[in-house]
Design an enzyme around this catalytic site. Structure first.
Site, PDB file in Angstrom:
ATOM      1  N   HIS A 100       1.874 -13.202  -1.024  1.00  0.00           N
ATOM      2  CA  HIS A 100       2.174 -14.167  -2.085  1.00  0.00           C
ATOM      3  C   HIS A 100       0.974 -15.073  -2.359  1.00  0.00           C
ATOM      4  O   HIS A 100       0.698 -15.413  -3.516  1.00  0.00           O
ATOM      5  CB  HIS A 100       3.384 -15.025  -1.708  1.00  0.00           C
ATOM      6  CG  HIS A 100       4.700 -14.397  -2.006  1.00  0.00           C
ATOM      7  ND1 HIS A 100       5.116 -14.109  -3.284  1.00  0.00           N
ATOM      8  CD2 HIS A 100       5.712 -14.003  -1.186  1.00  0.00           C
ATOM      9  CE1 HIS A 100       6.321 -13.558  -3.248  1.00  0.00           C
ATOM     10  NE2 HIS A 100       6.705 -13.483  -1.994  1.00  0.00           N
ATOM     11  N   GLU A 145       4.405 -13.017   3.245  1.00  0.00           N
ATOM     12  CA  GLU A 145       4.097 -14.337   2.687  1.00  0.00           C
ATOM     13  C   GLU A 145       2.616 -14.456   2.338  1.00  0.00           C
ATOM     14  O   GLU A 145       2.250 -15.088   1.333  1.00  0.00           O
ATOM     15  CB  GLU A 145       4.506 -15.435   3.657  1.00  0.00           C
ATOM     16  CG  GLU A 145       5.967 -15.419   4.084  1.00  0.00           C
ATOM     17  CD  GLU A 145       6.951 -15.300   2.927  1.00  0.00           C
ATOM     18  OE1 GLU A 145       6.622 -15.771   1.807  1.00  0.00           O
ATOM     19  OE2 GLU A 145       8.034 -14.728   3.125  1.00  0.00           O
ATOM     20  N   CYS A 200      13.006 -10.271  -0.821  1.00  0.00           N
ATOM     21  CA  CYS A 200      12.178 -11.416  -1.210  1.00  0.00           C
ATOM     22  C   CYS A 200      13.034 -12.415  -1.978  1.00  0.00           C
ATOM     23  O   CYS A 200      13.809 -12.029  -2.862  1.00  0.00           O
ATOM     24  CB  CYS A 200      11.013 -10.943  -2.077  1.00  0.00           C
ATOM     25  SG  CYS A 200       9.890 -12.261  -2.590  1.00  0.00           S
TER      26      CYS A 200
END
Length: 235
Positions: free
Chosen positions: A179, A176, A127
């Protein structure tokens, strides 16, 4: 998400993204951000903050996505979510081939996972918000996604499958998407994987705390005491 591994603007002090469901998130009608964009490093609270739904499909959205793609390539990444550059909105960009094959970028706005498979897959991930930290993460192999493109048009994606390249795209998307939900990839690591990365994680925590005194952060829990022989039995 870092490209080194494949499968085998909101401030501090607010609610975390886990407290708010995607469709219940606040909505923004105007996009603003500070330039130049910079990667936000763990444990910055912006990585845990609520990410607003986007309701402005104009040149500013296209420009933000473009700048995100540029910094993603600069850091040798294959995926990037807006909170990773300190912009707490529901936007992600990715290219499974990275900077080696520009032109394959995807821009997803307000994505939602509407279905995921019971079939799981484990792969090593990195990441951009966790420099030089890698670990095995288990995820659903397949997901069905509803989102919008940069024009506001609805799109539906079926990601995953037995093909290695398609499974890689599914993993990038899910990383993603996490996130946008305020979930970080080490949250999904098994305890032994966390322990193998503890030194690096703590170093990132200490660096942030030193640079930002008084800012509350969520740290990894201390290691559990080992269980085993050696404790004196009571009589």
């Amino acid at each position: 998400m870092s490209s080194g591994v494949r499968t085998h603007a909101v401030g501090f002090g607010q609610k975390t993204a886990k407290d708010v469901k995607g469709k219940d998130a606040p909505v923004v009608d105007k996009l603003e951000w500070e330039r130049p964009l910079q990667i936000v490093k763990y444990p910055d609270p912006r990585l845990r903050a609520v990410n607003a739904r986007i309701n402005c499909f104009d040149d500013s959205l296209v420009q933000l996505a473009k700048e995100m793609i540029e910094i993603m390539y600069q850091d040798d990444g294959v995926g990037l979510a807006a909170p990773q550059v300190g912009v707490n909105v529901r936007l992600m960009v990715f290219n499974p081939y990275g900077s080696e094959k520009p032109g394959n970028e995807s821009i997803l706005v307000n994505p939602e996972v509407v279905e995921s498979s019971r079939i799981k897959g484990t792969g090593e991930e990195g990441c951009l918000s966790f420099p030089k930290i890698y670990g095995e993460v288990e995820r659903p192999r397949d997901v069905v996604v509803h989102a919008q493109n940069e024009k506001g048009e609805p799109i539906s994606l079926n990601l995953g499958g037995s093909d290695i390249d398609q499974a890689w795209i599914s993993r990038i998307f899910q990383h993603e998407y996490d996130h946008l939900q305020g979930v970080l990839f080490h949250d999904r690591m098994r305890p032994n994987v966390i322990e193998s990365n503890r030194k690096q994680l703590v170093a990132l925590e200490e660096a942030f705390i030193s640079a930002n005194p008084g800012v509350p952060v969520k740290r990894i829990p201390p290691p559990k005491a080992a269980k085993g022989f050696g404790a004196m039995a009571k009589r």
